[in-house]
Design a protein around this motif. Sequence first.
Motif, mmCIF file in Angstrom:
data_model
loop_
_atom_site.group_PDB
_atom_site.id
_atom_site.type_symbol
_atom_site.label_atom_id
_atom_site.label_comp_id
_atom_site.label_asym_id
_atom_site.label_seq_id
_atom_site.Cartn_x
_atom_site.Cartn_y
_atom_site.Cartn_z
ATOM 1 N N THR A 43 -0.413 -41.748 32.045
ATOM 2 C CA THR A 43 0.339 -43.028 32.447
ATOM 3 C C THR A 43 1.386 -42.184 32.401
ATOM 4 O O THR A 43 1.722 -40.898 32.738
ATOM 5 C CB THR A 43 -0.277 -43.537 31.331
ATOM 6 O OG1 THR A 43 0.056 -44.761 31.006
ATOM 7 C CG2 THR A 43 0.038 -43.128 29.230
ATOM 8 N N ARG A 82 3.517 -52.861 32.850
ATOM 9 C CA ARG A 82 3.015 -53.270 31.985
ATOM 10 C C ARG A 82 2.355 -54.427 30.901
ATOM 11 O O ARG A 82 1.697 -54.836 30.613
ATOM 12 C CB ARG A 82 1.218 -52.699 31.811
ATOM 13 C CG ARG A 82 1.089 -52.575 33.280
ATOM 14 C CD ARG A 82 0.803 -53.123 34.800
ATOM 15 N NE ARG A 82 0.451 -52.561 35.715
ATOM 16 C CZ ARG A 82 -0.047 -52.664 36.854
ATOM 17 N NH1 ARG A 82 -1.244 -53.134 36.522
ATOM 18 N NH2 ARG A 82 -0.244 -52.556 37.605
ATOM 19 N N ARG A 125 -7.743 -57.455 31.237
ATOM 20 C CA ARG A 125 -7.602 -58.762 32.252
ATOM 21 C C ARG A 125 -7.894 -60.230 31.580
ATOM 22 O O ARG A 125 -6.895 -61.260 31.584
ATOM 23 C CB ARG A 125 -7.759 -58.450 34.208
ATOM 24 C CG ARG A 125 -7.326 -57.121 34.384
ATOM 25 C CD ARG A 125 -6.951 -57.805 36.165
ATOM 26 N NE ARG A 125 -5.934 -56.822 35.722
ATOM 27 C CZ ARG A 125 -5.622 -56.912 37.308
ATOM 28 N NH1 ARG A 125 -7.071 -57.889 38.596
ATOM 29 N NH2 ARG A 125 -4.824 -56.276 38.370
ATOM 30 N N HIS A 157 2.190 -63.289 17.512
ATOM 31 C CA HIS A 157 1.475 -61.830 17.853
ATOM 32 C C HIS A 157 2.324 -61.003 18.545
ATOM 33 O O HIS A 157 2.148 -61.598 19.698
ATOM 34 C CB HIS A 157 0.069 -61.831 17.202
ATOM 35 C CG HIS A 157 0.041 -60.628 18.460
ATOM 36 N ND1 HIS A 157 -0.052 -59.505 16.824
ATOM 37 C CD2 HIS A 157 -1.310 -60.812 18.668
ATOM 38 C CE1 HIS A 157 -1.259 -59.032 17.625
ATOM 39 N NE2 HIS A 157 -1.937 -59.244 18.686
ATOM 40 N N ASN A 190 1.885 -57.992 24.271
ATOM 41 C CA ASN A 190 2.508 -57.905 24.597
ATOM 42 C C ASN A 190 3.401 -58.744 25.436
ATOM 43 O O ASN A 190 3.608 -59.703 25.207
ATOM 44 C CB ASN A 190 1.517 -56.723 25.362
ATOM 45 C CG ASN A 190 0.593 -57.835 26.768
ATOM 46 O OD1 ASN A 190 1.423 -58.753 27.776
ATOM 47 N ND2 ASN A 190 -0.543 -57.659 26.622
ATOM 48 N N ASN A 198 1.944 -53.221 19.506
ATOM 49 C CA ASN A 198 0.217 -54.209 19.011
ATOM 50 C C ASN A 198 0.345 -53.425 17.264
ATOM 51 O O ASN A 198 -1.028 -52.659 17.145
ATOM 52 C CB ASN A 198 -0.406 -54.355 19.909
ATOM 53 C CG ASN A 198 -1.464 -55.756 19.407
ATOM 54 O OD1 ASN A 198 -1.730 -55.682 18.450
ATOM 55 N ND2 ASN A 198 -2.605 -55.816 20.413
HETATM 56 N N1 ACO Z 1 -1.557 -46.114 32.717
HETATM 57 C C1 ACO Z 1 -1.908 -45.433 34.087
HETATM 58 N N2 ACO Z 1 -2.702 -46.757 34.542
HETATM 59 C C2 ACO Z 1 -3.801 -47.419 33.617
HETATM 60 C C3 ACO Z 1 -3.383 -47.349 32.683
HETATM 61 C C4 ACO Z 1 -2.151 -46.579 31.538
HETATM 62 N N3 ACO Z 1 -2.211 -46.781 30.496
HETATM 63 N N4 ACO Z 1 -3.223 -48.437 31.804
HETATM 64 C C5 ACO Z 1 -5.009 -48.295 32.989
HETATM 65 N N5 ACO Z 1 -4.314 -48.381 34.460
HETATM 66 C C6 ACO Z 1 -4.583 -48.311 35.509
HETATM 67 C C7 ACO Z 1 -6.033 -49.330 35.981
HETATM 68 O O1 ACO Z 1 -7.301 -47.640 35.869
HETATM 69 C C8 ACO Z 1 -5.567 -49.393 37.196
HETATM 70 O O2 ACO Z 1 -6.245 -48.361 38.096
HETATM 71 P P1 ACO Z 1 -7.528 -48.905 39.316
HETATM 72 O O3 ACO Z 1 -6.654 -50.608 39.770
HETATM 73 O O4 ACO Z 1 -7.308 -47.911 39.829
HETATM 74 O O5 ACO Z 1 -8.409 -48.636 38.807
HETATM 75 C C9 ACO Z 1 -4.836 -50.261 37.107
HETATM 76 O O6 ACO Z 1 -3.261 -49.572 36.068
HETATM 77 C C10 ACO Z 1 -4.576 -51.553 36.316
HETATM 78 O O7 ACO Z 1 -5.345 -52.162 35.514
HETATM 79 P P2 ACO Z 1 -5.747 -53.372 35.070
HETATM 80 O O8 ACO Z 1 -6.472 -53.334 33.916
HETATM 81 O O9 ACO Z 1 -6.376 -54.127 35.526
HETATM 82 O O10 ACO Z 1 -4.262 -53.704 34.508
HETATM 83 P P3 ACO Z 1 -2.989 -55.062 34.461
HETATM 84 O O11 ACO Z 1 -1.874 -55.184 34.780
HETATM 85 O O12 ACO Z 1 -4.048 -56.258 34.017
HETATM 86 O O13 ACO Z 1 -2.437 -54.186 32.899
HETATM 87 C C11 ACO Z 1 -3.145 -54.675 30.546
HETATM 88 C C12 ACO Z 1 -3.627 -53.885 31.534
HETATM 89 C C13 ACO Z 1 -2.079 -54.145 29.901
HETATM 90 C C14 ACO Z 1 -4.122 -53.503 29.438
HETATM 91 C C15 ACO Z 1 -3.505 -55.979 30.965
HETATM 92 O O14 ACO Z 1 -4.590 -56.077 31.064
HETATM 93 C C16 ACO Z 1 -3.077 -56.885 29.373
HETATM 94 O O15 ACO Z 1 -1.936 -56.482 28.151
HETATM 95 N N6 ACO Z 1 -3.996 -56.992 28.858
HETATM 96 C C17 ACO Z 1 -4.382 -57.870 27.483
HETATM 97 C C18 ACO Z 1 -4.799 -57.397 25.823
HETATM 98 C C19 ACO Z 1 -4.093 -56.800 25.277
HETATM 99 O O16 ACO Z 1 -3.277 -57.533 25.305
HETATM 100 N N7 ACO Z 1 -4.499 -56.855 24.389
HETATM 101 C C20 ACO Z 1 -4.698 -56.368 22.681
HETATM 102 C C21 ACO Z 1 -5.324 -56.655 22.015
HETATM 103 S S1 ACO Z 1 -5.930 -58.897 21.843
HETATM 104 C C22 ACO Z 1 -3.987 -59.206 21.392
HETATM 105 O O17 ACO Z 1 -3.708 -58.801 20.624
HETATM 106 C C23 ACO Z 1 -3.618 -60.309 21.603
#
Ligand code: ACO
Length: 324
Positions: free
Chosen positions: A28, A36, A217, A251, A254, A281
């Motif tokens: 990462t 992100r 996502r 909450h 992110n 988080n």
């Molecule tokens: N570092 C680098 N690359 C990464 C990382 C990382 N830490 N994590 C994922 N990637 C890559 C993935 O492998 C993917 O690569 P690929 O395209 O080659 O397959 C690419 O980045 C995009 O991945 P996505 O999962 O589509 O990335 P997205 O833009 O959706 O961001 C994230 C991911 C930050 C988790 C986002 O989906 C999000 O914020 N989701 C909400 C999740 C959350 O907040 N959960 C907390 C618990 S629930 C709550 O509290 C509400």
Amino acid sequence: MGTAILGTGAYLPERVVTNQDLEKIVDTSDEWIQTRTGISTRRIGGQGDETYRLAARAAEKALQMAEVSAYEIDLIIVATISSHMLMPSCACFVQKELGAGRAFAFDINAACSGFVYALDLADKYIQADPNKKILVIGAETLSSRTNWDDRNTCILFGDGAGAVVLGHVEGNRGVIGAKLFSDGNLWRLLHMHTAASCNPELVQSESPGAHIVMEGREVFKYAVKAMEEAIILLLDQEQVALDAIKLVIPHQANIRILNKLVERLGIRAEKVFINVQKYGNTSAASIPIALDEANRDSRMQPGDIVLLCSFGGGFTWGATLIRW
Ligand code: ACO
């Protein structure tokens, strides 16, 4: 008359883990994590930082501010998904730590929504008996429930605890109302198994281990929509205009979820309290930690209307309005 927050407190473990530290354990980058999620650092507990200990330290600060002794507390509710034991509850350990000998104590599990759920429960207890004093705590050591090989999740979470002391007050201060929701059909999108079963027939073959599993996502999409709907329904239920809200304490999942929510609701960004950049988080602990920080920074004045909102595993979500 209402259920008011008489004192707030928070406690974070000392160890700061930066995005650069995470670059050394998973593939990462600081840039990816910041853009992100908005997260720069998180606190990660070490020896002596079990969830109940963080909870008790936060509670001590809240009791001190409220000028209420531990012995005056009638009930302790801890919202957590990361207690060091399944039994006894985290709340019983907190009771022991504080010496809150008169209280009864229990945990609730509503994941990241645990604090708003617990606050609603406590409000109902106080409405039934205005003499009650209640400690509501959100506390987590999610570092103990994180797959540190999974870059999708390990960058998101942190440890910490926040607490409030609740009691009855005259006048119009206090909890105005809440709207709480769950949808168990969507459990798979964000879940965590328990440890291995002692009954071989009850072993879940699909169990990947006792750590958080997430479809990022999907969680993102549901979180924004669900919190937006909960807020609109709550404002309607309580006949409060969006403009009347002085501060939103969401909450801290992110920054992109929060920005999207703010954009869809049309709330001015400066009305939204954000500290996710520092702590990541912290699940059920995130709202009470933010509430304490906002309180100690004098972000709320008496009479201000404050909105809390949350979303988490279950799915669970909800919103609460408080007149400060
Ligand atoms: N570092 C680098 N690359 C990464 C990382 C990382 N830490 N994590 C994922 N990637 C890559 C993935 O492998 C993917 O690569 P690929 O395209 O080659 O397959 C690419 O980045 C995009 O991945 P996505 O999962 O589509 O990335 P997205 O833009 O959706 O961001 C994230 C991911 C930050 C988790 C986002 O989906 C999000 O914020 N989701 C909400 C999740 C959350 O907040 N959960 C907390 C618990 S629930 C709550 O509290 C509400």
